[in-house]
Design a protein around this motif. Sequence first.
Motif, PDB file in Angstrom:
ATOM      1  N   PRO A   1       0.833  -1.209   0.000  1.00  0.00           N
ATOM      2  CA  PRO A   1       0.000   0.000   0.000  1.00  0.00           C
ATOM      3  C   PRO A   1       0.864   1.254   0.000  1.00  0.00           C
ATOM      4  O   PRO A   1       2.059   1.212   0.297  1.00  0.00           O
ATOM      5  CB  PRO A   1      -0.789  -0.123   1.307  1.00  0.00           C
ATOM      6  CG  PRO A   1       0.113  -0.916   2.205  1.00  0.00           C
ATOM      7  CD  PRO A   1       0.835  -1.887   1.307  1.00  0.00           C
ATOM      8  N   LYS A   2       0.250   2.368  -0.343  1.00  0.00           N
ATOM      9  CA  LYS A   2       0.969   3.636  -0.269  1.00  0.00           C
ATOM     10  C   LYS A   2       1.364   3.928   1.179  1.00  0.00           C
ATOM     11  O   LYS A   2       0.649   3.582   2.117  1.00  0.00           O
ATOM     12  CB  LYS A   2       0.094   4.771  -0.797  1.00  0.00           C
ATOM     13  CG  LYS A   2      -0.188   4.703  -2.288  1.00  0.00           C
ATOM     14  CD  LYS A   2      -1.099   5.819  -2.742  1.00  0.00           C
ATOM     15  CE  LYS A   2      -0.437   7.188  -2.549  1.00  0.00           C
ATOM     16  NZ  LYS A   2      -1.283   8.282  -3.080  1.00  0.00           N
ATOM     17  N   VAL A   3       2.501   4.575   1.342  1.00  0.00           N
ATOM     18  CA  VAL A   3       2.908   5.029   2.670  1.00  0.00           C
ATOM     19  C   VAL A   3       1.822   5.931   3.250  1.00  0.00           C
ATOM     20  O   VAL A   3       1.428   5.806   4.413  1.00  0.00           O
ATOM     21  CB  VAL A   3       4.252   5.787   2.590  1.00  0.00           C
ATOM     22  CG1 VAL A   3       4.592   6.412   3.933  1.00  0.00           C
ATOM     23  CG2 VAL A   3       5.364   4.858   2.125  1.00  0.00           C
TER      24      VAL A   3
ATOM     25  N   GLN B   1       4.718   1.674  -0.107  1.00  0.00           N
ATOM     26  CA  GLN B   1       5.609   1.331   0.995  1.00  0.00           C
ATOM     27  C   GLN B   1       6.739   0.411   0.535  1.00  0.00           C
ATOM     28  O   GLN B   1       6.571  -0.405  -0.372  1.00  0.00           O
ATOM     29  CB  GLN B   1       4.787   0.645   2.090  1.00  0.00           C
ATOM     30  CG  GLN B   1       5.507   0.394   3.391  1.00  0.00           C
ATOM     31  CD  GLN B   1       4.581  -0.241   4.418  1.00  0.00           C
ATOM     32  OE1 GLN B   1       3.581  -0.855   4.068  1.00  0.00           O
ATOM     33  NE2 GLN B   1       4.899  -0.093   5.693  1.00  0.00           N
ATOM     34  N   GLU B   2       7.884   0.536   1.189  1.00  0.00           N
ATOM     35  CA  GLU B   2       9.038  -0.303   0.875  1.00  0.00           C
ATOM     36  C   GLU B   2       8.964  -1.607   1.666  1.00  0.00           C
ATOM     37  O   GLU B   2       8.775  -1.605   2.880  1.00  0.00           O
ATOM     38  CB  GLU B   2      10.330   0.446   1.209  1.00  0.00           C
ATOM     39  CG  GLU B   2      11.590  -0.224   0.714  1.00  0.00           C
ATOM     40  CD  GLU B   2      12.830   0.635   0.916  1.00  0.00           C
ATOM     41  OE1 GLU B   2      13.897   0.263   0.396  1.00  0.00           O
ATOM     42  OE2 GLU B   2      12.734   1.695   1.591  1.00  0.00           O
ATOM     43  N   TYR B   3       9.125  -2.718   0.956  1.00  0.00           N
ATOM     44  CA  TYR B   3       9.061  -4.058   1.551  1.00  0.00           C
ATOM     45  C   TYR B   3      10.095  -4.877   0.782  1.00  0.00           C
ATOM     46  O   TYR B   3       9.938  -5.118  -0.402  1.00  0.00           O
ATOM     47  CB  TYR B   3       7.656  -4.614   1.370  1.00  0.00           C
ATOM     48  CG  TYR B   3       7.300  -5.886   2.106  1.00  0.00           C
ATOM     49  CD1 TYR B   3       8.158  -6.989   2.141  1.00  0.00           C
ATOM     50  CD2 TYR B   3       6.069  -6.006   2.746  1.00  0.00           C
ATOM     51  CE1 TYR B   3       7.807  -8.153   2.808  1.00  0.00           C
ATOM     52  CE2 TYR B   3       5.701  -7.179   3.411  1.00  0.00           C
ATOM     53  CZ  TYR B   3       6.566  -8.245   3.437  1.00  0.00           C
ATOM     54  OH  TYR B   3       6.218  -9.401   4.078  1.00  0.00           O
TER      55      TYR B   3
ATOM     56  N   PRO C   1       2.721  -4.516   6.404  1.00  0.00           N
ATOM     57  CA  PRO C   1       3.280  -4.889   7.711  1.00  0.00           C
ATOM     58  C   PRO C   1       3.022  -3.863   8.798  1.00  0.00           C
ATOM     59  O   PRO C   1       3.141  -4.175   9.981  1.00  0.00           O
ATOM     60  CB  PRO C   1       4.782  -5.040   7.418  1.00  0.00           C
ATOM     61  CG  PRO C   1       5.022  -4.223   6.199  1.00  0.00           C
ATOM     62  CD  PRO C   1       3.763  -4.305   5.388  1.00  0.00           C
ATOM     63  N   HIS C   2       2.657  -2.638   8.422  1.00  0.00           N
ATOM     64  CA  HIS C   2       2.390  -1.617   9.434  1.00  0.00           C
ATOM     65  C   HIS C   2       1.201  -1.993  10.310  1.00  0.00           C
ATOM     66  O   HIS C   2       1.135  -1.609  11.487  1.00  0.00           O
ATOM     67  CB  HIS C   2       2.134  -0.268   8.754  1.00  0.00           C
ATOM     68  CG  HIS C   2       2.062   0.890   9.702  1.00  0.00           C
ATOM     69  ND1 HIS C   2       0.979   1.730   9.781  1.00  0.00           N
ATOM     70  CD2 HIS C   2       2.936   1.339  10.635  1.00  0.00           C
ATOM     71  CE1 HIS C   2       1.192   2.653  10.698  1.00  0.00           C
ATOM     72  NE2 HIS C   2       2.371   2.434  11.244  1.00  0.00           N
TER      73      HIS C   2
ATOM     74  N   THR D   1       1.774   6.962  13.981  1.00  0.00           N
ATOM     75  CA  THR D   1       1.695   7.821  12.802  1.00  0.00           C
ATOM     76  C   THR D   1       0.486   7.397  11.965  1.00  0.00           C
ATOM     77  O   THR D   1       0.618   6.885  10.857  1.00  0.00           O
ATOM     78  CB  THR D   1       2.981   7.717  11.968  1.00  0.00           C
ATOM     79  OG1 THR D   1       3.193   6.337  11.604  1.00  0.00           O
ATOM     80  CG2 THR D   1       4.178   8.196  12.757  1.00  0.00           C
ATOM     81  N   TRP D   2      -0.709   7.599  12.517  1.00  0.00           N
ATOM     82  CA  TRP D   2      -1.926   7.219  11.811  1.00  0.00           C
ATOM     83  C   TRP D   2      -1.984   7.919  10.468  1.00  0.00           C
ATOM     84  O   TRP D   2      -1.736   9.116  10.358  1.00  0.00           O
ATOM     85  CB  TRP D   2      -3.162   7.570  12.646  1.00  0.00           C
ATOM     86  CG  TRP D   2      -3.199   6.867  13.967  1.00  0.00           C
ATOM     87  CD1 TRP D   2      -2.913   7.403  15.194  1.00  0.00           C
ATOM     88  CD2 TRP D   2      -3.501   5.485  14.195  1.00  0.00           C
ATOM     89  NE1 TRP D   2      -3.028   6.439  16.173  1.00  0.00           N
ATOM     90  CE2 TRP D   2      -3.389   5.254  15.590  1.00  0.00           C
ATOM     91  CE3 TRP D   2      -3.856   4.416  13.366  1.00  0.00           C
ATOM     92  CZ2 TRP D   2      -3.622   4.014  16.165  1.00  0.00           C
ATOM     93  CZ3 TRP D   2      -4.096   3.177  13.937  1.00  0.00           C
ATOM     94  CH2 TRP D   2      -3.982   2.995  15.322  1.00  0.00           C
ATOM     95  N   GLY D   3      -2.301   7.162   9.443  1.00  0.00           N
ATOM     96  CA  GLY D   3      -2.357   7.730   8.098  1.00  0.00           C
ATOM     97  C   GLY D   3      -1.028   7.727   7.385  1.00  0.00           C
ATOM     98  O   GLY D   3      -0.944   8.143   6.222  1.00  0.00           O
ATOM     99  N   ASN D   4       0.031   7.259   8.062  1.00  0.00           N
ATOM    100  CA  ASN D   4       1.350   7.186   7.431  1.00  0.00           C
ATOM    101  C   ASN D   4       2.028   5.905   7.909  1.00  0.00           C
ATOM    102  O   ASN D   4       2.265   5.724   9.108  1.00  0.00           O
ATOM    103  CB  ASN D   4       2.200   8.407   7.801  1.00  0.00           C
ATOM    104  CG  ASN D   4       3.541   8.419   7.085  1.00  0.00           C
ATOM    105  OD1 ASN D   4       4.388   7.553   7.299  1.00  0.00           O
ATOM    106  ND2 ASN D   4       3.747   9.411   6.239  1.00  0.00           N
ATOM    107  N   ARG D   5       2.330   5.023   6.963  1.00  0.00           N
ATOM    108  CA  ARG D   5       3.004   3.758   7.285  1.00  0.00           C
ATOM    109  C   ARG D   5       4.503   4.039   7.367  1.00  0.00           C
ATOM    110  O   ARG D   5       5.261   3.765   6.434  1.00  0.00           O
ATOM    111  CB  ARG D   5       2.663   2.719   6.220  1.00  0.00           C
ATOM    112  CG  ARG D   5       1.177   2.389   6.154  1.00  0.00           C
ATOM    113  CD  ARG D   5       0.830   1.508   4.975  1.00  0.00           C
ATOM    114  NE  ARG D   5      -0.566   1.078   5.006  1.00  0.00           N
ATOM    115  CZ  ARG D   5      -1.580   1.760   4.481  1.00  0.00           C
ATOM    116  NH1 ARG D   5      -1.339   2.911   3.851  1.00  0.00           N
ATOM    117  NH2 ARG D   5      -2.815   1.306   4.566  1.00  0.00           N
TER     118      ARG D   5
END
Length: 778
Positions: free
Chosen positions: A149-151, A158-160, A398-399, A482-486
């Motif tokens: 998903p988007k950060v 997101q980086e995985y 994973p967040h 950081t709700w709304g930001n992974r």
Amino acid sequence: MRQAMSKITGLTAKWIWKQQESYNPYQQVVLARKVVRLKKIEQARMRITTDGGYRLLINGEWINDGPCRSWPEHFQFDRLDVTPYMKEGLNEITVIARHWSVGNFHTVPRQAGLLAQLDINLAGGLKRRIATDGSWLIATAPAWLANTPKVSIQMEPQEYYDARLEDNLIFEPAEVLFPAGAGPWQALCERDTALLTRKPLPFRKFLGANLVKRDTSLDFCVPTASLANPGVIEANMSVGNAGGMATLLELEQAAVIKILGAGFSVAVNGISSPEDTFSLPAGRHFVLAFSSTLFGHNKDRAVRLVDPVAGLRLLNPLDNGHENPWCWMRMPDFDFQGDDLAWPFNQDQDGERERLEKRYDDEITRLLGMVKDQADFQHELGQQAVCLGAHEMFTLDPHAAFLAREVVGSAADWVLNPAGLAGAGGSLTVVNPAPEADIELVYDLGEQSVGYYELDLEAEAGVELDLFGVEYIHPQGAIQHTWGNRNGMRYVTREGRNRFISLKRRSQRTLFITLRRQTRPVLIRNLRLIESTYPVNPAGSFDCSDPRLAHIYAISARTLKLCMEDTFTDCPLFEQTLWVGDARNEALYNFSAYGAEDIVRRCIRLAAQSLERYPIIGCQVPSGWDCLLPAWSFLWGISVWDYYQYSGNRDFLREMWPAVLRNLEGAAGLLNERGLFSGPFWNMFDWSGIDDRHNTVLHNSLLLVGAIEAAQKMAVVLSEDASAAWLAEFRTSLTVGINRLWDPKPERTAYPDSIHADGSLSTSTSMHTSFLALLYDV
């Protein structure tokens, strides 16, 4: 706008990528490689850019990450002196290039593409050019997983990273896409601000080791906007997220099931639960979930089955044997693709968007209550339901596990030398597996920072290393998530030694490191942040008899530094976005604290280029969010004069002058019958709750007066007499319109905050409106 930079001579490189069917992947990382043999080198200069992000390595040395943000119509490349990294003999050039066809607030993606050219001066006056073309080798890098998903709405996916896949590289000759001057990236020009620094930053303090409950929950994260609008690249709220998903939940025995909907409304057998819990007998049950709101910036939504009981199975209601236990329901009657130039929350809108959202709410409420079993499902939704592969329907997040963390004890007995990662390092930290829990290490950087994660460790294959950062932990221990930001990533280990540096810069004060799926000891040699910011040099200082004020100044200067990248940004963690109004204020503080000029010019120039899209200056640039915030548009005009006052740079003032006039001409075209600025935009000035959700909000007209005054001063410097006369007339008429609204009654003596659609004046008054009237002598 300056166009002199757009014609670059001698750029013969070609845009390249891996040959593939579509050059608009959701997310893709490739490795491009070129090996060359060279004679003795005197100088080597690289020009490089990509649509997305790149990391350049030469002979294994990390050279730079880029490019800087730019509009596709004014696309920029980095120029790098790589002489120290080249050698006589064989040289290997490697570029890790990352593209995402996903809307965000930093770039306007067009398609995948990489452009690089290395010009070399050899001994004896010989020259050599190495440019991207069909002779380069390129491979997809599968270790960077694509379906994440988007950060956040502001950022890319997101980086995985799964190190077990990093050797699965199949190189083939690159596909040539376009010559340097062609394709969707126009007016190629050189980066106009400094490169970012890289400074290793070890942890300051070890805060503790925890045993955390193993996360057995089933997470189904859905890119709802992408599924509803395939192929659309945007970051607007007014794009539909209509859709639903269904599964058959099978239980061997009665159980209480908890199903959380993060952006989804969920029902089981036609019943919704405010507590998200469902008491179910043994057997099959029908689970139905719909994207809970049609619009919004949350484009990755999730259903989470918390701690599923033994024997629970999920089955696809269209095909019980399908690899994906869920089916997807398309809802084309609610398709909507709009922008946010007409602000969705403006009370003066005609309501088309709101009417559609109300219809959607009513429909999903009806369906959630009506569809109780598979027969109901076939009758109501059978024509809309489709089977999608799990990889197509879901992203890996994973967040979610970090947000759901539950500490069950201390891990002190399982971790040897945890303080070895704090300070200068050099000693080994050993994390032994706990029998019934995962292990979490918590470290304090000492202050907020921003940069790349670097790790060096030995592990078995398949250990999941989650790295997530936060800005604050309450004294009682509660994490300010950081709700709304992974804000982090997952790294999956390969067997043996693992070395890695993340592609994304992230900000945090505290870092949580969680080891999952571990059966053998993990030996951590190094794990730290590589801080990366604009290269500031303190130009001013502050001291006084009250040390608290000096401390506040130091904190403020540090905060500003963290908000300086290739542009000023609003914050180093959540958005990392160039908000035009924020940048104006940051520039003022920067003048005294750091004296950096190129970053100020760059922010002003990027905003000016938004006039090719909008009638007035955009509010966050460059961006896939089409939105106007007029207060920021007018502060931009004021910032042009601010910069001239500080620098005396008349050439830049002349360069910006056409944009200054165009911004004001655009505003003049938006005056209403009262002679006031009026438009269906995001008409806020501050997060203060004043009455600003209307087309005509008075602080906009007052800030427009300020922008006109700034332009009048510029006209004098530039001897623009004809424009000066128009500006004087514009200011006078606008001021007259504003002052017609002054209420002299003793109990008021104020301007109203706004005028409503029915012509009535707002009963709300505020300091914002009043102080602007004083500031600009209205």
